[in-house]
Each structure stands twice: as C-alpha cells, then as structure tokens.
Scaffold this active site. Structure first.
Site, mmCIF file in Angstrom:
data_model
loop_
_atom_site.group_PDB
_atom_site.id
_atom_site.type_symbol
_atom_site.label_atom_id
_atom_site.label_comp_id
_atom_site.label_asym_id
_atom_site.label_seq_id
_atom_site.Cartn_x
_atom_site.Cartn_y
_atom_site.Cartn_z
ATOM 1 N N ASP A 32 0.817 -1.217 0.000
ATOM 2 C CA ASP A 32 0.000 0.000 0.000
ATOM 3 C C ASP A 32 0.851 1.268 0.000
ATOM 4 O O ASP A 32 0.401 2.330 0.428
ATOM 5 C CB ASP A 32 -0.960 -0.005 1.195
ATOM 6 C CG ASP A 32 -0.231 -0.036 2.517
ATOM 7 O OD1 ASP A 32 1.006 -0.211 2.503
ATOM 8 O OD2 ASP A 32 -0.883 0.116 3.563
ATOM 9 N N HIS A 235 23.206 3.395 -18.816
ATOM 10 C CA HIS A 235 22.206 3.796 -17.812
ATOM 11 C C HIS A 235 22.525 3.182 -16.447
ATOM 12 O O HIS A 235 21.652 2.610 -15.784
ATOM 13 C CB HIS A 235 20.791 3.423 -18.279
ATOM 14 C CG HIS A 235 20.295 4.338 -19.367
ATOM 15 N ND1 HIS A 235 19.153 4.114 -20.083
ATOM 16 C CD2 HIS A 235 20.800 5.494 -19.858
ATOM 17 C CE1 HIS A 235 18.985 5.085 -20.972
ATOM 18 N NE2 HIS A 235 19.970 5.933 -20.854
ATOM 19 N N ASP A 252 26.001 11.797 -14.813
ATOM 20 C CA ASP A 252 24.939 12.300 -15.691
ATOM 21 C C ASP A 252 23.776 12.618 -14.759
ATOM 22 O O ASP A 252 23.088 11.707 -14.284
ATOM 23 C CB ASP A 252 24.573 11.224 -16.715
ATOM 24 C CG ASP A 252 23.519 11.698 -17.712
ATOM 25 O OD1 ASP A 252 22.866 12.729 -17.455
ATOM 26 O OD2 ASP A 252 23.339 11.023 -18.738
ATOM 27 N N ASP A 263 19.694 18.199 -18.217
ATOM 28 C CA ASP A 263 20.301 16.887 -18.499
ATOM 29 C C ASP A 263 21.772 17.130 -18.806
ATOM 30 O O ASP A 263 22.107 17.557 -19.907
ATOM 31 C CB ASP A 263 19.559 16.261 -19.694
ATOM 32 C CG ASP A 263 20.066 14.871 -20.030
ATOM 33 O OD1 ASP A 263 20.853 14.311 -19.248
ATOM 34 O OD2 ASP A 263 19.667 14.350 -21.096
ATOM 35 N N HIS A 342 25.103 5.490 -29.085
ATOM 36 C CA HIS A 342 23.881 6.298 -29.041
ATOM 37 C C HIS A 342 24.032 7.524 -29.929
ATOM 38 O O HIS A 342 25.111 7.835 -30.411
ATOM 39 C CB HIS A 342 23.529 6.684 -27.595
ATOM 40 C CG HIS A 342 24.583 7.486 -26.878
ATOM 41 N ND1 HIS A 342 24.759 8.840 -27.088
ATOM 42 C CD2 HIS A 342 25.513 7.128 -25.956
ATOM 43 C CE1 HIS A 342 25.726 9.285 -26.298
ATOM 44 N NE2 HIS A 342 26.223 8.263 -25.617
ATOM 45 N N HIS A 346 19.017 14.760 -28.233
ATOM 46 C CA HIS A 346 17.573 14.514 -28.123
ATOM 47 C C HIS A 346 16.925 15.800 -27.644
ATOM 48 O O HIS A 346 17.585 16.654 -27.040
ATOM 49 C CB HIS A 346 17.269 13.341 -27.176
ATOM 50 C CG HIS A 346 17.827 13.501 -25.784
ATOM 51 N ND1 HIS A 346 17.238 14.292 -24.826
ATOM 52 C CD2 HIS A 346 18.924 12.970 -25.186
ATOM 53 C CE1 HIS A 346 17.953 14.232 -23.706
ATOM 54 N NE2 HIS A 346 18.988 13.444 -23.896
ATOM 55 N N HIS A 353 13.837 12.932 -22.258
ATOM 56 C CA HIS A 353 13.824 12.641 -23.698
ATOM 57 C C HIS A 353 12.495 13.203 -24.178
ATOM 58 O O HIS A 353 11.470 12.515 -24.177
ATOM 59 C CB HIS A 353 13.950 11.140 -23.959
ATOM 60 C CG HIS A 353 15.268 10.591 -23.489
ATOM 61 N ND1 HIS A 353 15.473 9.284 -23.173
ATOM 62 C CD2 HIS A 353 16.461 11.212 -23.275
ATOM 63 C CE1 HIS A 353 16.738 9.115 -22.787
ATOM 64 N NE2 HIS A 353 17.347 10.266 -22.829
ATOM 65 N N GLU A 376 25.620 15.427 -26.623
ATOM 66 C CA GLU A 376 26.204 14.521 -25.635
ATOM 67 C C GLU A 376 27.016 13.378 -26.231
ATOM 68 O O GLU A 376 26.674 12.204 -26.043
ATOM 69 C CB GLU A 376 25.102 13.965 -24.722
ATOM 70 C CG GLU A 376 23.904 13.349 -25.438
ATOM 71 C CD GLU A 376 22.905 12.750 -24.444
ATOM 72 O OE1 GLU A 376 23.314 11.925 -23.624
ATOM 73 O OE2 GLU A 376 21.727 13.136 -24.500
ATOM 74 N N TYR A 380 32.820 4.828 -24.928
ATOM 75 C CA TYR A 380 32.680 3.808 -23.878
ATOM 76 C C TYR A 380 33.455 2.578 -24.340
ATOM 77 O O TYR A 380 33.024 1.901 -25.280
ATOM 78 C CB TYR A 380 31.195 3.475 -23.659
ATOM 79 C CG TYR A 380 30.325 4.728 -23.631
ATOM 80 C CD1 TYR A 380 30.180 5.475 -22.468
ATOM 81 C CD2 TYR A 380 29.718 5.194 -24.811
ATOM 82 C CE1 TYR A 380 29.422 6.637 -22.457
ATOM 83 C CE2 TYR A 380 28.962 6.359 -24.808
ATOM 84 C CZ TYR A 380 28.824 7.080 -23.637
ATOM 85 O OH TYR A 380 28.083 8.227 -23.647
ATOM 86 N N ARG A 398 31.557 10.824 -21.180
ATOM 87 C CA ARG A 398 30.490 11.538 -21.909
ATOM 88 C C ARG A 398 30.520 12.978 -21.427
ATOM 89 O O ARG A 398 30.795 13.236 -20.242
ATOM 90 C CB ARG A 398 29.115 10.902 -21.669
ATOM 91 C CG ARG A 398 27.975 11.652 -22.368
ATOM 92 C CD ARG A 398 26.652 10.864 -22.470
ATOM 93 N NE ARG A 398 26.034 10.556 -21.208
ATOM 94 C CZ ARG A 398 26.007 9.349 -20.658
ATOM 95 N NH1 ARG A 398 26.590 8.329 -21.256
ATOM 96 N NH2 ARG A 398 25.409 9.153 -19.496
ATOM 97 N N GLU A 400 27.934 16.325 -21.774
ATOM 98 C CA GLU A 400 26.573 16.630 -22.244
ATOM 99 C C GLU A 400 26.130 18.012 -21.798
ATOM 100 O O GLU A 400 26.185 18.336 -20.609
ATOM 101 C CB GLU A 400 25.592 15.585 -21.682
ATOM 102 C CG GLU A 400 24.131 15.896 -21.983
ATOM 103 C CD GLU A 400 23.183 14.787 -21.543
ATOM 104 O OE1 GLU A 400 23.478 14.102 -20.550
ATOM 105 O OE2 GLU A 400 22.135 14.631 -22.204
#
Ligand code: GLY
Ligand code: MN
Ligand code: MN
Length: 431
Positions: A32, A235, A252, A263, A342, A346, A353, A376, A380, A398, A400
């Site tokens: 709950d 991710h 990130d 972002d 990637h 975006h 996104h 970005e 990798y 990365r 970004e």
C-alpha cells in the site's frame, strides 16, 4: 499560460470535436505504498494540475471548452494524503469552465461525445474508458435510424500537443535556465567529493541534496554516478561502488524544476588529475562535443551535429589505434558503434527525452527558435573489449550540455559547467 495553451490546442482541433486527456495515477511501489506522484507531462502542460487521477475534456462542439473531472474533497482522506483542490478548486484555481467529481465521468461520457464528429483520445491508458467508448459508438451505430451518431474519426491529441511542446516559450526558457543554474551548483558541490574511497551513492545523495535545497523537485531522472568501468554502462544507476583515485567518474545528473528537466553529463578525474589513456579519451570526447556545438545552428539539424561529433570521435580513435582505416569509411561502416552506440542529441523539456518529431515527411527537421536539445557525445570502451589495447579498456567518457535555439543563434544553457581539463580538475581539487 495554461489558458493560452488550451486556446492554441482548441484552435488546432477539428470543429465539432472533443478531446479526452488522462492525468497520471499514483503508481504502486509495494503493497500500500506509492511512488512519489509525477503528473503526466501532456496533462501538466495543458492544465497545470498536479494531483493524481484527473481527466480533462476540451471541446470545440459548443459544449464547455474545458472540463475537469477530479478527485473530490473528502476530509477523511485528506487527513492522510493532504489537501486537494477538489471540484471548486478545479474551477477557481485551474480555470475549468466545469468541474465534476471523478466518479461521475463514466455516466457523463455518452453525453460528452454524443454530438462529436472527431474524438481526440489516446487509447491504451485506461482500459475501462477504452471499452466504454467502443460500446458507446457501437450503440450509436445501431441507433442510426433513430438519430444515433457514432464519432467519425479518432485522432491522437499528441500530434498537436507534442508539436506545441517542442517550442519553448519565454517562461519555459526561463525555467530551463534556472534548472541549468541549479544543475551547475549541484555538479560543482559534487565534483569536490570525487576522491578515492568515496562511494558513488554519497555523490548521488549530494546531487539530490543540492537539487532540492535549491528548489528543484529532485533529479529529472535517476542520477548516473559511475566510477571506473561503471562509466561504460550507459544507464548505470546502481551507484553503490567505491571510487578509485586515477579512474574517471561519469556523472549524468540534472534536476527537475517546475516540471522541466536539465540533463548534464560531466566526466571527472577521481582525485583531480586526468592521466594517460583517460586523458587521451577525454580530450577526444571534448573535441567532439565542441565540434558538435559549433555545428548547431538555426536552420541546421541534429544530424549535422551528430556527424560533426562522429568525425572527431572516429579520427580520435584512429589516432589512438583503436580503429584502423580511413575515417569516412569507418563512419560509413559504423565501425565506432562498439564504443559510441547512441545518438548525439535529443529534445529536452518536460521530459528528459522530450517529445516532438525528429523528422517531417521523412526529412530531418530543421532547428528553430525555442527548441531545446542536448549535445552529448561519448566514448565507452567495454572492460571486455579484447581488440583494444588493455590500458583503454573499462573507460567511459560523456560530456553533455543543453542547447537552446535563439532568434540569432545557439545558447548553451549549461555551458558554464566546465569541460576544459584544467577547469574540471580544479573543480575536483576544490575542497
Ligand atoms: N540522462 C539521459 C540522457 O542523457 O539521455
Ligand atoms: Mn544525460
Ligand atoms: Mn541526454
């Protein structure tokens, strides 16, 4: 603001049409308990309403232009979950022409769509309403001799809404600038903690703290705080490992302010100095990011930005002997894909996104004033990449930023967060 948006939405609707839009419901976390409530972005964009379990009806068929169905005020429930606007608040505070308790929606639905030629509706959100609409329409069809009128067309309201959301107005841009400046402070206060022995979750908690104490609701998405080879997992959100001096740390993290996301990714040297293979890869990604930002222009497109990044990434990988061959051929054959899987950009807005078409009639769309998007690029190198010299394996980078298209160019909303190696090092060393 929401009134103007509804007016624009109504103007874009067909005549004699009704739009039915669902707000988000509370999502069960376990038993709950629930996840914190987050309103559906489309619903929020049109109504500003931030309570669970509401339905908005917008009409161009002569009925009230804006009706809200909401959870009514119930003292016994509000003691547990807090005050609600209820039916009166829906009218007074959210500008509804009519408002009703949610429990009356089902009985009201046949009459709502009785005279409608076009229904704007997203099926699949509420199975009971989906089934009820089918039943109402079939009944109307069977009653056609007695004047029954099934709706002639069902349209997706997102075609209108998402085009609207792609172009940010002055108020939205102001919010996104403020989100960017909160994100600047959060990265700055967190970079200082990038020291060997610290745990990724400590930095993640610092980001949360800095976001919230500066007025944001929290992170706009699960913060990625990945040290060493964790930075190669796109991710990575476990954020539970210890940091090692000399490794890189990929953060990130952006905040959600008044519904809008920032972002931002920066890659920090743990302990404060970029060394060896890590510096080499960082400098390639930095060149790629700078070239990509240079390629961003009103009237240009995201594909040009991606190409500019790829050119630098691939030539950098060739320079390090990680890829071998001619740069155009390697790009053509997508030989970089094991290390850059990637796209470079975006849309960004209420969703990280964000919505908005990337192509129009199969053609890449052009950048126009009010659009916000990320740039970005990254590299990798998987820990298991046996084709790569060992000292490059398990490194992820990365960088970004969030860019706004202005009337005469591009504004980097997050450009104050350093990317140059010496400035990034200084942020980590600042204690
Ligand atoms: N934070 C998700 C992304 O960069 O797209
Ligand atoms: Mn990101
Ligand atoms: Mn992004």
């Amino acid at each position: 603001m929401h009134l103007q948006r509804r007016q624009r939405f109504l103007e874009a609707m067909a005549p004699d049409a009704v739009a039915i839009l669902f707000g988000a419901k509370l999502a069960t976390r376990s038993a709950d308990t629930h996840y914190p409530f987050r309103q559906d972005s489309d619903f929020f964009y049109l109504t500003g309403f931030t309570q669970p379990n509401a339905i908005a009806v917008l009409r161009t068929d002569g009925g009230p232009a804006f009706t809200l169905f909401v959870e009514p005020r119930v003292e016994a429930e509000e003691i547990w979950t807090g005050n609600r606007p209820g039916v009166d608040g829906a009218k007074c505070d959210f500008g509804a022409d009519e408002a009703h308790p949610m429990g009356e929606f089902s009985d009201a639905l046949p009459k709502l769509i009785a005279a409608t030629k076009t229904l704007y509706y997203v099926p699949g959100r509420n199975k009971a309403v989906d089934a009820h609409l089918v039943q109402i329409n079939e009944q109307q069809r069977l009653r056609s001799r007695a004047g029954g009128r099934p709706t002639e067309a069902q349209m997706d309201p997102r075609a209108i809404l998402h085009e609207m959301r792609l172009f940010k107005d002055a108020e939205e841009v102001d919010t996104m600038r403020r989100a960017a400046s909160i994100t600047f402070e959060a990265h700055r206060q967190t970079a200082r903690l990038a020291k060997g022995g610290a745990y990724e979750y400590e930095l993640s908690a610092q980001l949360d703290y800095e976001f919230r104490r500066r007025g944001a609701a929290g992170p706009a998405y699960e913060s990625i705080v990945g040290g060493g080879a964790n930075a190669t997992i796109l991710h990575y959100i476990n954020n539970d490992q210890a940091l090692c001096d000399g490794d890189l740390l990929l953060i990130d993290a952006g905040c959600e302010l008044a519904g809008y996301a920032s972002d931002v990714t920066r890659t920090y040297p743990i302990g404060g100095s970029f060394q060896g293979a890590k510096r080499d890869l960082y400098e390639i990604v930095l060149r790629a990011q700078q070239a990509a930002i240079q390629a961003a222009k009103p009237g240009g497109g995201l594909e040009q930005i991606h190409s500019a990044a790829l050119e630098q990434l691939v030539s950098g990988l060739v320079g390090l002997n990680i890829l071998k061959g001619s740069i155009p051929e390697l790009i053509e054959k997508e030989a970089y894909k094991p290390y850059y899987m990637h796209k470079t950009s975006h849309w960004l807005g209420l969703d990280v996104h964000d919505v908005g078409a990337y192509t129009i009639n199969g053609e890449a769309r052009k950048l126009e004033e009010g659009m916000v998007f990320t740039v970005e690029p990254g590299l990798y190198i998987p820990a298991m990449a046996e084709e790569v010299p060992p000292h490059f394996r398990g490194i992820g980078v990365r960088i970004e930023d969030d860019l706004l298209v202005t009337p005469d160019g591009i504004e980097n909303l997050t450009g104050a967060i350093p990317t140059q190696t010496d400035e990034v090092e200084a942020w980590v060393r600042d204690s």
